[in-house]
Design a protein around this motif. Structure first.
Motif, short mmCIF file in Angstrom:
data_model
loop_
_atom_site.label_atom_id
_atom_site.label_comp_id
_atom_site.label_asym_id
_atom_site.label_seq_id
_atom_site.Cartn_x
_atom_site.Cartn_y
_atom_site.Cartn_z
N ARG A 18 -22.83 15.04 31.55
CA ARG A 18 -23.35 16.25 30.34
C ARG A 18 -22.31 16.43 29.79
N PHE A 19 -22.84 17.79 28.85
CA PHE A 19 -21.95 17.97 27.53
C PHE A 19 -22.30 19.56 27.74
N GLY A 20 -21.81 20.30 28.50
CA GLY A 20 -22.60 21.63 28.74
C GLY A 20 -23.48 21.89 29.49
N GLY A 21 -24.78 22.04 28.95
CA GLY A 21 -26.03 22.18 29.73
C GLY A 21 -26.81 20.44 29.71
N LEU A 22 -26.31 20.38 29.48
CA LEU A 22 -27.06 19.00 28.28
C LEU A 22 -27.00 17.66 29.16
N VAL A 23 -28.03 17.09 29.37
CA VAL A 23 -27.58 15.95 30.56
C VAL A 23 -28.76 14.91 30.04
N ALA A 24 -26.81 14.51 29.47
CA ALA A 24 -27.40 13.05 27.98
C ALA A 24 -27.80 11.90 28.84
N VAL A 25 -27.20 11.69 29.99
CA VAL A 25 -27.45 9.96 30.62
C VAL A 25 -27.09 10.79 32.60
N GLY A 42 -33.89 2.18 23.40
CA GLY A 42 -34.89 3.87 24.09
C GLY A 42 -34.69 5.01 22.46
N PRO A 43 -35.66 5.77 22.70
CA PRO A 43 -36.06 6.38 21.25
C PRO A 43 -34.29 6.84 20.59
N ASN A 44 -34.10 7.98 20.14
CA ASN A 44 -33.71 8.59 18.96
C ASN A 44 -33.37 9.47 20.22
N GLY A 45 -31.80 9.67 21.37
CA GLY A 45 -31.55 10.61 21.11
C GLY A 45 -31.22 10.32 23.82
N ALA A 46 -31.80 8.74 23.52
CA ALA A 46 -32.21 8.98 24.77
C ALA A 46 -30.68 8.44 25.60
N GLY A 47 -29.39 8.08 24.67
CA GLY A 47 -28.74 9.02 25.74
C GLY A 47 -27.89 7.46 25.34
N LYS A 48 -28.18 6.01 24.62
CA LYS A 48 -27.90 4.88 23.99
C LYS A 48 -26.39 4.90 24.44
N THR A 49 -25.72 6.00 23.27
CA THR A 49 -24.84 5.39 22.42
C THR A 49 -23.79 6.52 23.93
N THR A 50 -23.84 7.46 24.17
CA THR A 50 -23.61 7.91 25.24
C THR A 50 -23.02 7.10 26.35
N VAL A 51 -23.83 6.16 27.12
CA VAL A 51 -23.80 4.70 28.01
C VAL A 51 -22.79 4.28 27.25
N PHE A 58 -14.55 6.12 25.95
CA PHE A 58 -14.72 7.48 24.98
C PHE A 58 -14.78 8.11 25.44
N TYR A 59 -15.75 8.41 26.35
CA TYR A 59 -16.16 9.60 27.34
C TYR A 59 -15.81 9.14 29.02
N LYS A 60 -15.17 10.64 29.23
CA LYS A 60 -15.48 10.25 31.37
C LYS A 60 -16.20 10.29 31.54
N PHE A 115 -18.67 0.07 15.93
CA PHE A 115 -19.71 0.86 16.17
C PHE A 115 -21.15 1.02 15.27
N GLN A 116 -21.37 2.10 15.40
CA GLN A 116 -22.96 2.09 14.68
C GLN A 116 -23.01 1.83 13.23
N ASN A 117 -21.89 2.36 12.32
CA ASN A 117 -21.05 2.18 10.99
C ASN A 117 -19.89 1.91 10.99
N GLU A 243 -29.91 -1.53 19.95
CA GLU A 243 -31.10 -2.10 19.53
C GLU A 243 -31.46 -1.45 19.29
N HIS A 244 -32.70 -0.72 17.95
CA HIS A 244 -33.45 -0.06 17.70
C HIS A 244 -34.36 -1.43 16.84
N ASP A 245 -33.98 -2.49 16.12
CA ASP A 245 -34.90 -3.14 15.72
C ASP A 245 -35.29 -4.58 17.27
N1 LIG Z 1 -20.42 14.21 21.63
C1 LIG Z 1 -21.26 15.53 22.59
N2 LIG Z 1 -21.78 16.98 22.37
C2 LIG Z 1 -23.13 17.31 23.03
N3 LIG Z 1 -24.19 16.25 22.90
C3 LIG Z 1 -23.65 14.86 22.08
C4 LIG Z 1 -22.66 14.83 22.41
N4 LIG Z 1 -22.93 13.13 22.40
C5 LIG Z 1 -24.05 13.73 22.37
N5 LIG Z 1 -25.07 14.13 23.20
C6 LIG Z 1 -26.26 14.32 22.63
O1 LIG Z 1 -26.84 13.72 24.01
C7 LIG Z 1 -28.39 13.28 24.21
C8 LIG Z 1 -28.03 11.25 23.29
O2 LIG Z 1 -27.52 11.54 21.99
P1 LIG Z 1 -26.75 9.72 22.15
O3 LIG Z 1 -26.13 10.06 20.89
O4 LIG Z 1 -26.17 9.64 23.58
O5 LIG Z 1 -28.22 9.04 22.32
P2 LIG Z 1 -28.67 7.58 21.23
O6 LIG Z 1 -30.12 6.96 22.31
O7 LIG Z 1 -27.96 6.88 21.46
O8 LIG Z 1 -29.59 7.58 20.32
P3 LIG Z 1 -29.80 6.87 18.52
O9 LIG Z 1 -30.29 6.09 19.23
O10 LIG Z 1 -30.14 8.54 17.43
O11 LIG Z 1 -28.39 6.81 18.28
C9 LIG Z 1 -28.43 13.98 22.23
O12 LIG Z 1 -29.11 14.92 22.98
C10 LIG Z 1 -27.32 14.11 21.59
O13 LIG Z 1 -26.96 15.46 20.99
#
Ligand SMILES: Nc1ncnc2c1ncn2[C@@H]1O[C@H](COP(=O)(O)OP(=O)(O)OP(=O)(O)O)[C@@H](O)[C@H]1O
Length: 300
Positions: A18-25, A42-51, A58-60, A115-117, A243-245
């Protein structure tokens, strides 16, 4: 039984971030089979990078368990380890990544990441990039002393081995001719493969790649597929990629995990996932109520 069921190298259980109120995963569980190529899509913002950020420290994670099993995973041992508060099981087989800082995950659990970049040292040569990746090993060989660097036979041996390893990977990514050129001078696709080679020089157990095919042309994508298959088939390394491809994902993945809004919506082999109406609906962006309709269409 599939490898991700019978012999998982990575077990993610009830992971929530969770990031504040947002549940990323949100309460995510999946496994990565030893020696498999596993894709998280998964689509953009699905939580992949957070996983990825949770796995690599990088995140606890807010909640959940992330375990690496050096040899066959054993759930009772994993549970005892969790209860004990330690990070390494008594038999030294299981490591709990959610309890380790990022540098220990890289060094002790041997999880490597790109990394992505692109994050190469652009001003260093191609060879130097592969050499610095082996810095940890060389410091061990030097006994962490300046005397060791200049005098110890183990350091000289370590140095020769590091060079051999670098040469080996340069040959396998077809960049041996460019060894002395600055990394920044390479075409984009070559830089991507060099990053993967650099990660391989650390001799990882699990290789995590964040969008390795992003920005590649079809020829470069084919080279990437070949390299990832080589890493799996000839080195037995487990690969986890975001991967998106879809061309790359469907062609090389043994196992695909699909996320949408932080939750797992599908998990299986490429064919099963490709035809899963929930996955199609997520990618087409239809509402939940329309999933049934999409399902009907797919089945026809
Ligand atoms: N450090 C952070 N602080 C607050 N919100 C975050 C943070 N990192 C990610 N988020 C939010 O968590 C959600 C998931 O983001 P994440 O980058 O994991 O998705 P993704 O599936 O990797 O997206 P993309 O395919 O666009 O890279 C998004 O709503 C993003 O804005």
């Amino acid at each position: 039984m599939t490898r991700w069921q019978s012999d998982p190298i990575l077990t993610v259980e009830h992971l929530t971030m969770r990031f504040g109120g947002l549940v990323a995963v949100d309460d995510l569980s999946f496994t990565v089979g030893r020696g498999d190529i596993t894709a998280i899509i998964g689509p953009n913002g699905a939580g992949k990078t957070t996983v990825f950020n949770c796995i690599t420290g990088f995140y606890k994670p807010t909640e959940g368990r992330i375990a690496i099993a050096l040899d066959k995973a054993d759930p009772p041992t994993m549970d005892r380890l969790t209860a004990s508060g330690a990070r390494l099981s008594a038999d030294r087989n299981i490591l709990l990544l959610d309890r380790m800082p990022d540098f220990e995950i890289a060094r002790d659990a041997k999880v490597a990441r790109t990394f992505q970049n692109i994050r190469l040292f652009g001003g260093m040569t191609v060879l130097e990039n592969l050499f610095v990746a082996q810095h940890n090993k060389l410091m061990v060989a030097s006994n962490y002393t300046i005397g060791g660097i200049f005098g110890l036979a183990s350091y000289r041996k370590g140095q020769a081995a590091a060079l051999e390893r670098a040469k080996y990977w340069l040959e396998h990514i077809d960049l041996i001719e460019r060894a002395d050129d600055p990394a920044a001078d390479l075409p984009y696709g070559d830089q991507r493969r060099l990053e993967i080679a650099r990660a391989m020089c650390t001799e990882p157990r699990l290789l995590c790649l964040d969008e390795p095919a992003a920005g590649l042309n079809p020829r470069e994508s084919a080279q990437l597929n070949k390299l990832l298959r080589f890493i799996r088939d000839e080195h037995g390394i487990s690969v986890l990629l975001i991967e998106h491809d879809m061309g790359v994902v469907m062609e090389i993945s043994d196992h695909i995990v699909v996320l949408d809004y932080g939750e797992k919506i599908s998990d299986g082999a490429a064919d099963a996932v490709r035809n899963d109406p929930k996955v199609i609906a997520a990618y087409l962006g239809v509402e939940d109520e329309e999933v049934d309709a999409v399902e009907q269409e797919v089945m026809q």
